[in-house]
Design a protein around this motif. Structure first.
Motif, PDB file in Angstrom:
ATOM      1  N   ARG A 197     -14.728   9.145  25.373  1.00 59.02           N
ATOM      2  CA  ARG A 197     -13.924   9.464  26.528  1.00 59.02           C
ATOM      3  C   ARG A 197     -12.806  10.618  25.769  1.00 59.02           C
ATOM      4  O   ARG A 197     -12.233  11.234  26.677  1.00 59.02           O
ATOM      5  N   GLU A 198     -12.877  10.848  24.650  1.00 61.76           N
ATOM      6  CA  GLU A 198     -11.665  11.893  23.779  1.00 61.76           C
ATOM      7  C   GLU A 198     -12.679  12.972  24.139  1.00 61.76           C
ATOM      8  O   GLU A 198     -13.583  13.311  23.422  1.00 61.76           O
ATOM      9  N   ILE A 199     -12.060  13.716  25.002  1.00 60.95           N
ATOM     10  CA  ILE A 199     -12.739  15.121  25.177  1.00 60.95           C
ATOM     11  C   ILE A 199     -11.479  16.368  25.259  1.00 60.95           C
ATOM     12  O   ILE A 199     -10.465  15.943  25.570  1.00 60.95           O
ATOM     13  N   THR A 200     -11.842  17.359  24.894  1.00 59.22           N
ATOM     14  CA  THR A 200     -10.889  18.394  24.522  1.00 59.22           C
ATOM     15  C   THR A 200     -10.263  19.203  25.997  1.00 59.22           C
ATOM     16  O   THR A 200      -9.366  19.677  25.866  1.00 59.22           O
ATOM     17  N   SER A 201     -10.851  18.745  27.052  1.00 60.12           N
ATOM     18  CA  SER A 201     -10.333  19.267  28.325  1.00 60.12           C
ATOM     19  C   SER A 201     -10.615  18.232  29.437  1.00 60.12           C
ATOM     20  O   SER A 201     -11.654  17.443  29.644  1.00 60.12           O
ATOM     21  N   GLN A 202      -9.550  18.331  30.442  1.00 62.01           N
ATOM     22  CA  GLN A 202      -9.849  17.252  31.494  1.00 62.01           C
ATOM     23  C   GLN A 202     -10.224  18.171  32.816  1.00 62.01           C
ATOM     24  O   GLN A 202      -9.965  17.559  34.098  1.00 62.01           O
ATOM     25  N   SER A 203     -10.728  19.368  32.550  1.00 65.15           N
ATOM     26  CA  SER A 203     -11.040  20.252  33.641  1.00 65.15           C
ATOM     27  C   SER A 203     -12.319  19.598  34.396  1.00 65.15           C
ATOM     28  O   SER A 203     -13.089  18.568  34.036  1.00 65.15           O
ATOM     29  N   PHE A 204     -12.598  19.857  35.924  1.00 62.72           N
ATOM     30  CA  PHE A 204     -13.653  19.296  36.730  1.00 62.72           C
ATOM     31  C   PHE A 204     -14.907  19.421  36.123  1.00 62.72           C
ATOM     32  O   PHE A 204     -15.657  18.527  35.903  1.00 62.72           O
ATOM     33  N   VAL A 205     -15.077  20.678  35.480  1.00 59.81           N
ATOM     34  CA  VAL A 205     -16.552  20.870  34.713  1.00 59.81           C
ATOM     35  C   VAL A 205     -16.733  19.908  33.662  1.00 59.81           C
ATOM     36  O   VAL A 205     -17.952  19.324  33.214  1.00 59.81           O
ATOM     37  N   SER A 206     -15.611  19.427  32.845  1.00 57.81           N
ATOM     38  CA  SER A 206     -15.897  18.595  31.753  1.00 57.81           C
ATOM     39  C   SER A 206     -15.899  17.205  32.257  1.00 57.81           C
ATOM     40  O   SER A 206     -16.544  16.416  31.712  1.00 57.81           O
ATOM     41  N   GLN A 207     -15.363  17.023  33.452  1.00 58.56           N
ATOM     42  CA  GLN A 207     -15.502  15.558  34.043  1.00 58.56           C
ATOM     43  C   GLN A 207     -17.004  15.508  34.335  1.00 58.56           C
ATOM     44  O   GLN A 207     -17.523  14.380  34.307  1.00 58.56           O
ATOM     45  N   MET A 208     -17.372  16.547  35.123  1.00 54.58           N
ATOM     46  CA  MET A 208     -19.162  16.506  35.473  1.00 54.58           C
ATOM     47  C   MET A 208     -19.693  16.470  34.441  1.00 54.58           C
ATOM     48  O   MET A 208     -20.910  15.611  34.540  1.00 54.58           O
ATOM     49  N   ILE A 209     -19.547  17.003  33.138  1.00 50.01           N
ATOM     50  CA  ILE A 209     -20.145  16.914  32.014  1.00 50.01           C
ATOM     51  C   ILE A 209     -20.465  15.585  31.397  1.00 50.01           C
ATOM     52  O   ILE A 209     -21.439  15.019  30.752  1.00 50.01           O
ATOM     53  N   TYR A 210     -19.163  15.085  31.520  1.00 49.46           N
ATOM     54  CA  TYR A 210     -19.003  13.307  31.172  1.00 49.46           C
ATOM     55  C   TYR A 210     -19.998  12.797  31.593  1.00 49.46           C
ATOM     56  O   TYR A 210     -20.947  11.870  31.018  1.00 49.46           O
ATOM     57  N   GLN A 211     -20.017  12.777  33.019  1.00 48.91           N
ATOM     58  CA  GLN A 211     -21.019  11.995  33.758  1.00 48.91           C
ATOM     59  C   GLN A 211     -22.493  12.411  33.648  1.00 48.91           C
ATOM     60  O   GLN A 211     -23.303  11.458  33.503  1.00 48.91           O
ATOM     61  N   GLY A 212     -22.686  13.673  33.327  1.00 44.93           N
ATOM     62  CA  GLY A 212     -23.902  14.090  32.903  1.00 44.93           C
ATOM     63  C   GLY A 212     -24.675  13.811  31.827  1.00 44.93           C
ATOM     64  O   GLY A 212     -25.797  13.258  31.791  1.00 44.93           O
ATOM     65  N   LYS A 213     -23.775  13.511  30.724  1.00 44.49           N
ATOM     66  CA  LYS A 213     -24.037  12.517  29.542  1.00 44.49           C
ATOM     67  C   LYS A 213     -24.616  11.287  29.720  1.00 44.49           C
ATOM     68  O   LYS A 213     -25.498  11.001  29.175  1.00 44.49           O
ATOM     69  N   ILE A 214     -23.687  10.624  30.562  1.00 43.24           N
ATOM     70  CA  ILE A 214     -24.730   9.153  31.042  1.00 43.24           C
ATOM     71  C   ILE A 214     -25.889   9.242  31.496  1.00 43.24           C
ATOM     72  O   ILE A 214     -26.753   8.505  31.003  1.00 43.24           O
TER      73      ILE A 214
END
Length: 338
Positions: A197-214
């Motif tokens: 959950r610890e990511i360097t940015s809370q940007s929209f693209v960062s949130q999309m990539i978080y879900q993409g990793k799952i």
């Protein structure tokens, strides 16, 4: 004429290169798990609960974690005789095959152990929630090494009991056996905290990539499962997303959403919903969580462009904006690219 011929050849080369890249990524997940020894132990709680010859006191001893300690046995005696509950259990016996669940879980667990050898096989419990757990039909408790599956939540789209319980149709579409492995994988991914959950940015693209990793982990853990089952779409919804990938991305670009930290974007494009909220005429056609699907494509593009990076290294990388930059994600307006 020479120019036209050259352009045709160039387009063919680009198309073949793209197809080969996608094929190589798919081959990446075709790993040999035949030597990984896995045997899933399944306990059918529902079978014991609705067996009137099996006393509630014995049931409590066998499953001490299941029934509330403050609720009297008389309440459960009524529940196990309730006609609606018994009818739903009868549906389970007709439509849910325990052997199929066992086989699917064993394949899933082999793939998880291939990438994460420390994964401990959970004891699997099947139960009936009287459809109350339809939003969370899988519960993974790593501390106790339990995996609980509400089998009444996999009876199939349009089941009469789902309609009686007024469960929205867009949720019902994933309430069939085809989605069980994917939902199980998601819960294990979350329970093991595989995606930091610890990511360097809370940007929209960062949130999309978080879900993409799952979803990338689902690619690895469920290589034979169709994309629609992994993300919870129908095949028509997958086709819509593929056909409109360029327009979706262009919409995000034009509205300056990519690097925005506006939290409302998560609700509009990442949260479970009947459709994504573009606030245009396409809303009624779009599937929900289109941002998750887009993040998945960015992650896939990154792994194609950076095939030397291991799955574990990729998942652990907290710099999602760097992943985005290195993915060189830029969908083509030509739907044939897919």
């Amino acid at each position: 004429m020479k120019i036209i011929k050259y352009l045709i050849i160039l387009l063919l080369v680009i198309s073949c290169t793209h197809k080969n890249s996608k094929d190589n990524l798919n081959k990446r997940w075709k790993v040999d798990v035949s030597k990984i020894q896995v045997s899933v132990e399944i306990h059918d709680i529902a079978n014991d609960f609705y067996n009137l010859n099996f006393s509630i006191s014995n049931f409590r001893k066998k499953y001490p974690f299941y029934l509330s300690q403050v609720t009297p046995d008389s309440r459960f005696e009524r529940d196990r005789r309730d006609s609606m509950e018994l009818n739903i259990y009868s549906e389970i016996k007709k439509k849910v095959a325990n052997d199929k669940i066992k086989a699917e879980l064993e394949d899933l667990f082999k793939h998880i152990k291939y990438y994460y050898p420390d994964f401990k096989l959970p004891t699997v419990y099947l139960y009936s929630s009287f459809t109350s757990d339809y939003l969370n039909p899988i519960t993974y408790i790593p501390q106790n090494n339990y995996l609980l599956i509400a089998t009444d939540c996999f009876l199939g789209y349009g089941n009469k009991y789902y309609d009686m319980m007024k469960i929205d149709r867009y949720i019902q579409r994933t309430m069939s056996m085809e989605y069980l492995s994917s939902k199980t994988a998601k819960e294990i991914i979350k329970g093991m905290a595989l995606v930091p959950r610890e990511i360097t940015s809370q940007s929209f693209v960062s949130q999309m990539i978080y879900q993409g990793k799952i979803l990338i982990l689902e690619d690895a853990f469920l290589p034979e499962i169709k994309d629609c089952y992994k993300i919870g779409y129908t095949q028509d919804q997958i086709n819509w997303a593929r056909d409109n990938e360029f327009e979706i991305w262009n919409f995000f670009i034009e509205n300056n959403y990519i690097f925005s930290d506006d939290i409302s974007l998560s609700d509009r494009f990442l949260s479970l919903a009947p459709f994504s909220k573009f606030y245009t005429e396409v809303d009624s056609q779009s599937p929900g969580q289109i941002g998750c699907w887009t993040g998945w494509q960015i992650c896939r593009k990154y792994l194609i462009k950076n095939d030397q990076v291991s799955l574990q290294e990729f998942i652990k990388n907290p710099n999602h904006e760097q992943i985005f930059a290195k993915s060189k994600y830029k969908p083509s307006p030509d739907a044939e690219e897919h």
